[in-house]
Design an enzyme around this catalytic site. Sequence first.
Site, short mmCIF file in Angstrom:
data_model
loop_
_atom_site.label_atom_id
_atom_site.label_comp_id
_atom_site.label_asym_id
_atom_site.label_seq_id
_atom_site.Cartn_x
_atom_site.Cartn_y
_atom_site.Cartn_z
N GLY A 147 0.81 -1.21 0.00
CA GLY A 147 0.00 0.00 0.00
C GLY A 147 0.84 1.26 0.00
CB THR A 148 3.71 2.33 2.11
OG1 THR A 148 3.03 1.92 3.31
CG2 THR A 148 4.51 3.57 2.37
CG ASN A 196 -6.05 2.74 9.00
OD1 ASN A 196 -6.28 3.79 8.41
ND2 ASN A 196 -5.10 2.65 9.93
CD GLN A 227 -7.51 -1.81 6.84
OE1 GLN A 227 -8.15 -2.86 6.98
NE2 GLN A 227 -6.33 -1.65 7.41
CB SER A 281 -1.68 -3.72 1.23
OG SER A 281 -0.62 -4.33 1.91
CB ALA A 282 -1.12 -9.24 -0.71
CG HIS A 283 -0.15 -7.09 4.93
ND1 HIS A 283 -0.38 -6.72 6.23
CD2 HIS A 283 0.22 -5.96 4.28
CE1 HIS A 283 -0.15 -5.41 6.35
NE2 HIS A 283 0.22 -4.94 5.19
CB THR A 334 14.06 -9.00 -10.30
OG1 THR A 334 15.20 -8.58 -11.05
CG2 THR A 334 13.66 -10.40 -10.71
CB CYS A 381 3.81 2.32 21.19
SG CYS A 381 4.24 2.50 22.90
N1 PLP Z 1 -3.39 2.42 3.97
C1 PLP Z 1 -4.14 1.85 4.93
C2 PLP Z 1 -5.55 2.29 5.11
C3 PLP Z 1 -3.59 0.86 5.75
O1 PLP Z 1 -4.34 0.31 6.70
C4 PLP Z 1 -2.24 0.47 5.54
C5 PLP Z 1 -1.61 -0.55 6.41
O2 PLP Z 1 -1.77 -0.55 7.60
C6 PLP Z 1 -1.51 1.09 4.51
C7 PLP Z 1 -2.12 2.06 3.74
C8 PLP Z 1 -0.08 0.69 4.22
O3 PLP Z 1 -0.05 -0.52 3.55
P1 PLP Z 1 1.29 -1.42 3.51
O4 PLP Z 1 1.43 -2.02 4.88
O5 PLP Z 1 1.02 -2.48 2.49
O6 PLP Z 1 2.40 -0.54 3.11
#
Ligand code: PLP
Length: 373
Positions: free
Chosen positions: A68-69, A148, A176, A195-197, A233, A322
């Site tokens: 995502g970032t 989130n 999300q 973001s896959a996770h 890659t 934190c």
């Molecule tokens: N945007 C939102 C709303 C998120 O919840 C998150 C991750 O917590 C991100 C962006 C960042 O994603 P990534 O962890 O894949 O960089």
Amino acid sequence: MIYFDNAATTPLHPEVKMAMTGAMELFGNPTSVHSFGRESRVFIEDQRSLAASLLGIRPSEIYFTSGGTESLQTALTGAVRDLGVKQIITSPLEHHAVLHNLQAMAATSGVQIVHAAFDSCGRIDTGNLEQLLRGASNSLVALMHANNETGMLLPLEDVAALCKRHHALFLTDTVQTTGKYRLSLPEGISFAAASAHKFHGPKGTGFMYINSDNPIKPLILGGGQERSMRSGTENIMGIAGITKALEVALRDLDTVKPRIENLREALLKGILELVPDARIITNIPDSLYTIMNVGFPNSAFGEMLLYRLDIEGIAVSGGSACNSGVSNPSHVLLALGAYEHDFQYIRFSFSRFNTPGEAARCLEILGGMVRKQ
Ligand code: PLP
């Protein structure tokens, strides 16, 4: 252990793990012209086509990234640097992946950052957004699809239509919500990030959607992979993982979604019975069904609720971050004006692997804590 922190990350789905394990066999560099390389290349392009068809977009509009970032930063940087954006309309409720980039860009590129109005639940005032758009040219709207921390949803189609009407670009953070709805990205969305996770895929893998009308330049330069949009890659296992995760999530959505909705409702009802003065920060009717943020009065629970829940085997998130050992109230709760010192904020977030029994057990534990207080 009960894992109610699925907005932070989710466990891998076994089918995703299998797909990734299979993809480990593909070791050829997709850029190589020999048969090993070609095999990897064909695999990646098949995955891209599958992911694009699941999202209702063209394969040429999806780029695999590290998450995502990176996707958000690529779109924000490109919009300002390459598409002449002078004003970004956003809100202080966005994820730090957007907020910290905007702060840096305002300092270096001079782009103007403007905040759209929102109510105490975090609902964006679309009337105010339209006013801001009316008076502006060369604008980008950067608003997340679901928050989130609170789960608050943005009316994606309405905002996309507004942006289209006022010739503004629209970046939406769908980190999300990808895999949680059968999203087809409406016309008017210029960029989206996933973001896959967050949907039972691997960490460190994501994708960005770039509408083909908005040619931006890459953030990462090098060997020209991902049609020169994102060099490096390719992460073949990650690509296999994110595509399988999306496929499984959308395949099972109609059974998984109501189950999670029922679980959240049961937990909410139980919490309000135990602690009538608990504050439900999440606006349930307009929220992502996997998130519920609750403020618990210290008078009912005492302090350190998050840690005590962890000791009891329940993993959740708190309403503070934190940093270097100092606990700071969440920027979202602060911006909403929802943060109070004599409350502790807990974000419960759910996935397909949670059960009604876990909600019942969580209520039992919370009940025990209230009785001891
Ligand atoms: N945007 C939102 C709303 C998120 O919840 C998150 C991750 O917590 C991100 C962006 C960042 O994603 P990534 O962890 O894949 O960089």
